[in-house]
Design a protein around this motif. Structure first.
Motif, PDB file in Angstrom:
ATOM      1  N   THR A 261      -8.362  -4.200   0.769  1.00  0.00           N
ATOM      2  CA  THR A 261      -7.293  -3.238   0.523  1.00  0.00           C
ATOM      3  C   THR A 261      -6.122  -3.519   1.461  1.00  0.00           C
ATOM      4  N   LEU A 262      -5.006  -2.884   1.167  1.00  0.00           N
ATOM      5  CA  LEU A 262      -3.850  -3.028   2.056  1.00  0.00           C
ATOM      6  C   LEU A 262      -4.201  -2.562   3.462  1.00  0.00           C
ATOM      7  N   ARG A 263      -5.005  -1.532   3.569  1.00  0.00           N
ATOM      8  CA  ARG A 263      -5.429  -1.047   4.889  1.00  0.00           C
ATOM      9  C   ARG A 263      -6.286  -2.083   5.601  1.00  0.00           C
ATOM     10  N   ASP A 264      -7.146  -2.784   4.859  1.00  0.00           N
ATOM     11  CA  ASP A 264      -7.945  -3.863   5.444  1.00  0.00           C
ATOM     12  C   ASP A 264      -7.039  -4.972   5.975  1.00  0.00           C
ATOM     13  N   VAL A 265      -6.000  -5.298   5.213  1.00  0.00           N
ATOM     14  CA  VAL A 265      -5.064  -6.342   5.632  1.00  0.00           C
ATOM     15  C   VAL A 265      -4.363  -5.924   6.924  1.00  0.00           C
ATOM     16  N   ALA A 266      -3.939  -4.668   6.977  1.00  0.00           N
ATOM     17  CA  ALA A 266      -3.277  -4.172   8.193  1.00  0.00           C
ATOM     18  C   ALA A 266      -4.194  -4.298   9.405  1.00  0.00           C
ATOM     19  N   ALA A 267      -5.478  -4.062   9.212  1.00  0.00           N
ATOM     20  CA  ALA A 267      -6.422  -4.141  10.329  1.00  0.00           C
ATOM     21  C   ALA A 267      -6.512  -5.561  10.875  1.00  0.00           C
ATOM     22  N   THR A 268      -6.372  -6.570  10.021  1.00  0.00           N
ATOM     23  CA  THR A 268      -6.446  -7.953  10.506  1.00  0.00           C
ATOM     24  C   THR A 268      -5.181  -8.366  11.254  1.00  0.00           C
TER      25      THR A 268
ATOM     26  N   PRO B 285       4.157   3.356  -7.409  1.00  0.00           N
ATOM     27  CA  PRO B 285       3.850   3.476  -5.980  1.00  0.00           C
ATOM     28  C   PRO B 285       2.685   2.583  -5.587  1.00  0.00           C
ATOM     29  N   ILE B 286       2.551   2.336  -4.294  1.00  0.00           N
ATOM     30  CA  ILE B 286       1.492   1.493  -3.771  1.00  0.00           C
ATOM     31  C   ILE B 286       0.687   2.304  -2.769  1.00  0.00           C
ATOM     32  N   SER B 287      -0.621   2.255  -2.934  1.00  0.00           N
ATOM     33  CA  SER B 287      -1.539   2.955  -2.051  1.00  0.00           C
ATOM     34  C   SER B 287      -2.107   1.984  -1.034  1.00  0.00           C
ATOM     35  N   VAL B 288      -2.441   2.483   0.155  1.00  0.00           N
ATOM     36  CA  VAL B 288      -3.070   1.625   1.153  1.00  0.00           C
ATOM     37  C   VAL B 288      -4.500   1.277   0.747  1.00  0.00           C
ATOM     38  N   LEU B 289      -5.007   1.928  -0.310  1.00  0.00           N
ATOM     39  CA  LEU B 289      -6.347   1.619  -0.815  1.00  0.00           C
ATOM     40  C   LEU B 289      -6.303   0.612  -1.959  1.00  0.00           C
ATOM     41  N   ASP B 290      -5.096   0.198  -2.360  1.00  0.00           N
ATOM     42  CA  ASP B 290      -4.953  -0.804  -3.413  1.00  0.00           C
ATOM     43  C   ASP B 290      -5.240  -2.193  -2.859  1.00  0.00           C
TER      44      ASP B 290
ATOM     45  N   PRO C  43      -1.307   7.579   1.288  1.00  0.00           N
ATOM     46  CA  PRO C  43      -0.086   7.219   2.021  1.00  0.00           C
ATOM     47  C   PRO C  43      -0.416   6.408   3.268  1.00  0.00           C
ATOM     48  N   PRO C  44       0.585   5.716   3.828  1.00  0.00           N
ATOM     49  CA  PRO C  44       0.354   4.914   5.039  1.00  0.00           C
ATOM     50  C   PRO C  44       0.076   5.800   6.244  1.00  0.00           C
ATOM     51  N   ALA C  45      -0.754   5.290   7.150  1.00  0.00           N
ATOM     52  CA  ALA C  45      -1.117   6.056   8.349  1.00  0.00           C
ATOM     53  C   ALA C  45      -0.232   5.728   9.531  1.00  0.00           C
ATOM     54  N   ASP C  46       0.478   4.588   9.468  1.00  0.00           N
ATOM     55  CA  ASP C  46       1.336   4.231  10.600  1.00  0.00           C
ATOM     56  C   ASP C  46       2.453   3.312  10.094  1.00  0.00           C
ATOM     57  N   GLU C  47       3.278   2.846  11.029  1.00  0.00           N
ATOM     58  CA  GLU C  47       4.425   2.025  10.677  1.00  0.00           C
ATOM     59  C   GLU C  47       4.007   0.661  10.115  1.00  0.00           C
ATOM     60  N   LEU C  48       2.911   0.114  10.599  1.00  0.00           N
ATOM     61  CA  LEU C  48       2.454  -1.187  10.099  1.00  0.00           C
ATOM     62  C   LEU C  48       2.071  -1.096   8.627  1.00  0.00           C
ATOM     63  N   GLU C  49       1.276  -0.062   8.262  1.00  0.00           N
ATOM     64  CA  GLU C  49       0.895   0.102   6.867  1.00  0.00           C
ATOM     65  C   GLU C  49       2.111   0.377   5.998  1.00  0.00           C
ATOM     66  N   ALA C  50       3.084   1.141   6.515  1.00  0.00           N
ATOM     67  CA  ALA C  50       4.308   1.406   5.761  1.00  0.00           C
ATOM     68  C   ALA C  50       5.091   0.117   5.536  1.00  0.00           C
ATOM     69  N   ALA C  51       5.141  -0.729   6.558  1.00  0.00           N
ATOM     70  CA  ALA C  51       5.846  -2.008   6.413  1.00  0.00           C
ATOM     71  C   ALA C  51       5.146  -2.903   5.402  1.00  0.00           C
TER      72      ALA C  51
ATOM     73  N   GLU D  22       0.320 -13.306  10.507  1.00  0.00           N
ATOM     74  CA  GLU D  22      -0.244 -13.881   9.299  1.00  0.00           C
ATOM     75  C   GLU D  22      -1.587 -13.221   9.013  1.00  0.00           C
ATOM     76  N   PRO D  23      -1.707 -12.452   7.908  1.00  0.00           N
ATOM     77  CA  PRO D  23      -2.960 -11.762   7.613  1.00  0.00           C
ATOM     78  C   PRO D  23      -4.087 -12.742   7.324  1.00  0.00           C
ATOM     79  N   ASP D  24      -5.304 -12.263   7.467  1.00  0.00           N
ATOM     80  CA  ASP D  24      -6.476 -13.045   7.089  1.00  0.00           C
ATOM     81  C   ASP D  24      -6.461 -13.257   5.573  1.00  0.00           C
ATOM     82  N   MET D  25      -6.605 -14.537   5.134  1.00  0.00           N
ATOM     83  CA  MET D  25      -6.480 -14.859   3.713  1.00  0.00           C
ATOM     84  C   MET D  25      -7.557 -14.190   2.869  1.00  0.00           C
ATOM     85  N   THR D  26      -8.781 -14.133   3.359  1.00  0.00           N
ATOM     86  CA  THR D  26      -9.859 -13.500   2.594  1.00  0.00           C
ATOM     87  C   THR D  26      -9.579 -12.023   2.368  1.00  0.00           C
TER      88      THR D  26
END
Length: 769
Positions: free
Chosen positions: A751-758, A710-715, A689-697, A741-745
């Motif tokens: 993962t979705l969590r990696d994208v949130a971090a960028t 469903p979608i996992s933040v590890l997908d 599950p998402p850890a915060d509002e950004l991951e949920a969004a 704008e997320p990092d394209m790489t």
């Protein structure tokens, strides 16, 4: 799967044929039903696509059979011998009881004079009802008139239909080409419109026709001083831009053959192409120079023009020609790319034909966005500038974003654009919000066109014309079909051949198949076919074969495409006979990918298949020797592939398995492999599950774009079904919803969590914040 039926009949069987058939059957000791069953069984094996099962129900009053029978006679036998064999066997003459569908029902009345045919499936590679009926009559007449000839030798097409196919559907004539180089038509246009804008890039830089010609002339005279000319080759590795166009025009002005090198290719693949083509010179810029190995060729950076600024600005004179225009490297089955060698005369003939079909005019605008190694690039670079149009140059990388292309099309009043069908949906979505009034033609090719595209096109661009085109790199544009705005549903034909080509649909014996029946498409023409493959005589002789329907010494190209002619003369593309696939319009031979992967020291065997919509490559690898799947590192194998294969040829997933499953006939079981991949993906997937509002969004955005739940933040984006075209929609959603704008790489591989971090720390505050 059964569908609505299509019926034809009654068709009269000539009395002489039925009489002779009865005599032959009586002499062999069988009845007429068995004799007719032999004929239909041979037809069932010859008429459909080779290697596929095609069941026919044959009915005569109360007697019925499903053909071909398991012990059917060899089509290489004579009809008389086949009847004798049938008399000695205990052939089943009643219908089988299994539920497998039949492709067609053939009914003959008791007297054997009236024939009825009814199709029972909607499979695209099943012959039409008319094809079955006409082919049956033609084969039956041949078997009864020459019962001692091999049954395979009897044609399925009669004289009238043969004449229609050869000349009615293929009104071919050889064009006269008076130009020696690809630059000469442009040079004539320079005289007509010297001050018109020829080139414009996205930064607003422009070049007139006179200036482009003079810059290319000065460079061409310099290249000739370095030894370039007819019989030599010039490699061109530059970023897309004005300087790239100047270099290509300069190269062809010398009479040399140019070899385009895309800097996005892996360095090892560029090195292989250079070693194979052996150019005398290679033109590059500072950005691309680092991708080029040193070798027997001279490398020249063209970032400045000081080296040739004092050269003449006059048009060089090329006495020889027309010669070879370029060598385009495509995917090859041997594990090495193969260079398609094309002549100037054929390339010009293709362009002149397209100009007659959908002309450019002075004041029109075209878009240059294709990779220089893709055959579309040559039409984009040369065709508009032969007729006074302006060529807008898409920035490097922008060609991958269909929304960006749509905006360029609208903002610059582009009148014609080439696109692959997989780009069309996002392209039309963008233009539907603000249609382009200037866009007159959209030409699609490189992939099959979905029946949904014409309807969406009409809605988004009611004032434009959609063209479905077909043609391999070995020939260029061969057929086209301007689609009626009211077209909905069904397959989308690729149309009729160009003036300088003939397209014949043949069976395994190189004989014509009836109109409405599938077969392999062969392309022929004295002007237009490529010479073959550079320094690969074996592959050239395999694909470019003698043309039995053309003048002595003529050739035809074996496409590997499954096609058929419709009754109205339009050609339908039904798929591939071999394993070749197209991804984003680029040719891919799975065999080449397999060859690269099995070169990894830990891989003993490999199978690569294309799966999904849009297509993606899945690689199933088996450990070498006595190794186990634990010894296989998918990431390391993918890294190995990335060093040798262009992006579109790299597998989306590497799946280690113990062995390659096979079907009962020994072929790789693709259905089982896909099942293995799906089960593995499901086991590996943990819904975190998402850890915060950004991951949920982000989860909500991924859901809207990909339609997954469903979608996992590890997908990862790819695991969820994402592909390159959807990345731009995802980026738009992130900009709109998250103001970031997320990092394209990370978006493509993380993962979705990696994208949130960028995204954290890069978000732009909204006015409400």
């Amino acid at each position: 799967m059964l569908s609505k039926t299509d019926c034809i009949g009654p068709i009269i069987v000539p009395a002489g044929v039925t009489h002779t058939l009865h005599s032959l059957a009586t002499a062999a000791g069988v009845d007429d039903f068995v004799a007719l069953s032999v004929c239909i069984g041979v037809l069932a094996e010859r008429l459909p696509r080779p290697g596929t099962d095609c069941r026919v129900r044959f009915t005569r009053q109360e007697v019925e059979a499903i053909l071909p029978l398991p012990d059917a006679p060899d089509p290489a036998m004579s009809f008389r011998d086949a009847l004798r064999q049938a008399a000695q066997s205990e052939a089943v003459t009643t219908a089988e009881t299994d539920d497998a569908p039949v492709a067609v029902t053939i009914l003959i009345t008791r007297a054997g004079r009236n024939l009825y045919v009814e199709s029972m499936t909607d499979a695209s590679d099943v012959p039409s009802t008319q094809a079955w009926a006409h082919a049956f009559l033609q084969l039956l007449a041949g078997l009864t008139s020459e019962p001692d000839a091999p049954m395979l030798s009897h044609p399925l097409v009669g004289p009238e239909e043969r004449e229609l196919i050869r000349h009615g559907l293929n009104p071919h004539h050889d064009p006269e080409i008076r130009f020696r180089t690809m630059a000469e038509p442009f040079e004539e246009q320079v005289e007509r419109t010297p001050d018109a804008v020829a080139l414009q890039d996205e930064d607003g830089n422009t070049v007139t026709y006179r200036a482009l010609n003079e810059r290319a002339n000065r460079m061409a005279h310099h290249l000739r001083g370095l030894g370039a000319g007819p019989g030599t080759r010039i490699g061109i590795c530059l970023q897309r831009g004005i300087q790239q166009i100047v270099a290509i025009y300069a190269a062809v002005k010398t009479g040399a053959t140019y070899v385009p090198l895309d800097a996005d290719l892996p360095n090892q693949r560029i090195a292989l192409i250079l070693a194979d083509s052996a150019p005398r010179l290679v033109l590059t810029d500072r950005v691309c120079r680092e991708h080029l190995p040193d070798g027997a060729w001279e490398i020249h950076e063209v970032g400045t023009e000081q080296a040739w600024s004092d050269r003449p600005a006059t048009d060089p004179v090329v006495e020889d020609g027309p010669g070879l225009v370029h060598i385009l490297y495509t995917s090859g089955t041997t594990g090495r790319p193969k260079g398609v060698v094309s002549r100037t005369a054929g390339t010009l003939a293709n362009i002149f034909w397209m100009q007659r079909q959908y002309p450019f005019h002075p004041g029109g605008t075209a878009l240059f966005k294709a990779s220089p190694g893709f055959d579309i690039s040559i039409w984009e670079i040369f065709w508009p500038l032969y007729h006074g149009a302006r060529l807008v140059i898409c920035r490097p990388g922008g060609e991958r974003d269909p929304r960006h292309l749509a905006r360029l099309t609208r903002d610059h009043d582009v009148s014609l654009i080439f696109l692959v069908p997989t780009m069309m949906t996002a392209f039309l979505e963008e233009l539907s919000q603000a249609p382009s009034e200037a866009l007159k033609w959209v030409v699609c090719g490189g992939e099959p066109m979905s029946p949904r595209i014409p309807e969406a096109f009409t809605t988004a661009l009611p004032g434009s014309n959609l063209v479905n085109a077909f043609g391999p790199t070995e020939a260029g544009p061969v057929t086209d079909n301007v689609i009626d705005p009211g077209t909905t549903g069904g397959s989308v034909p690729v149309g009729r051949p160009a003036d300088n080509f003939r397209v014949t649909v043949l069976d395994a014996n190189l004989d014509l198949v009836p109109i409405g029946a599938p077969g392999e498409a062969y392309i022929s023409g004295q002007v237009g076919l490529a010479d073959g493959y550079w320094r690969q005589s074996a592959q050239t002789s395999e694909r470019f074969v003698a043309d039995p329907y053309g003048p002595p010494g003529s050739r035809m190209y074996r496409t590997g495409d499954l096609c058929r002619y419709r009754a109205d003369g339009a050609l339908e593309h039904l798929g591939r006979i071999d394993r070749q696939v197209k991804i984003r319009g680029l040719r891919i031979e799975p065999g080449e990918v397999e060859s690269v992967l099995t070169a990894h020291p830990a891989v003993g065997d490999c199978a690569v298949i294309a799966h999904g919509q849009p297509l993606r490559l899945l690689a199933f690898v088996v450990p070498v020797g006595q190794g186990s799947v634990a010894d296989l590192d998918p990431a390391a194998i993918l890294e190995h592939a990335a060093g040798l294969l262009p992006a579109q040829m790299r597998p989306d997933r590497v799946v280690p398995i113990d062995y390659l499953p096979a079907t009962v006939n020994g072929k790789i079981d693709q259905g089982e492999l896909i099942k293995i991949w799906q089960e593995l993906a499901e086991r590996e997937r943990t819904v975190e599950p998402p850890a915060d509002e950004l991951e949920a969004a982000l989860i909500d955005i991924y859901h809207r774009v990909l339609g997954r739940s469903p979608i996992s933040v590890l997908d990862t984006f790819v695991q969820l079904g994402g592909h390159s075209l959807l990345t731009f929609r995802l980026l738009d959603e992130c900009k709109t919803t998250l103001r970031a704008e997320p990092d394209m790489t990370q978006l493509l591989h993380g993962t979705l969590r990696d994208v949130a971090a960028t995204i954290r720390g890069t978000r732009i505050p909204s006015p409400q914040d």
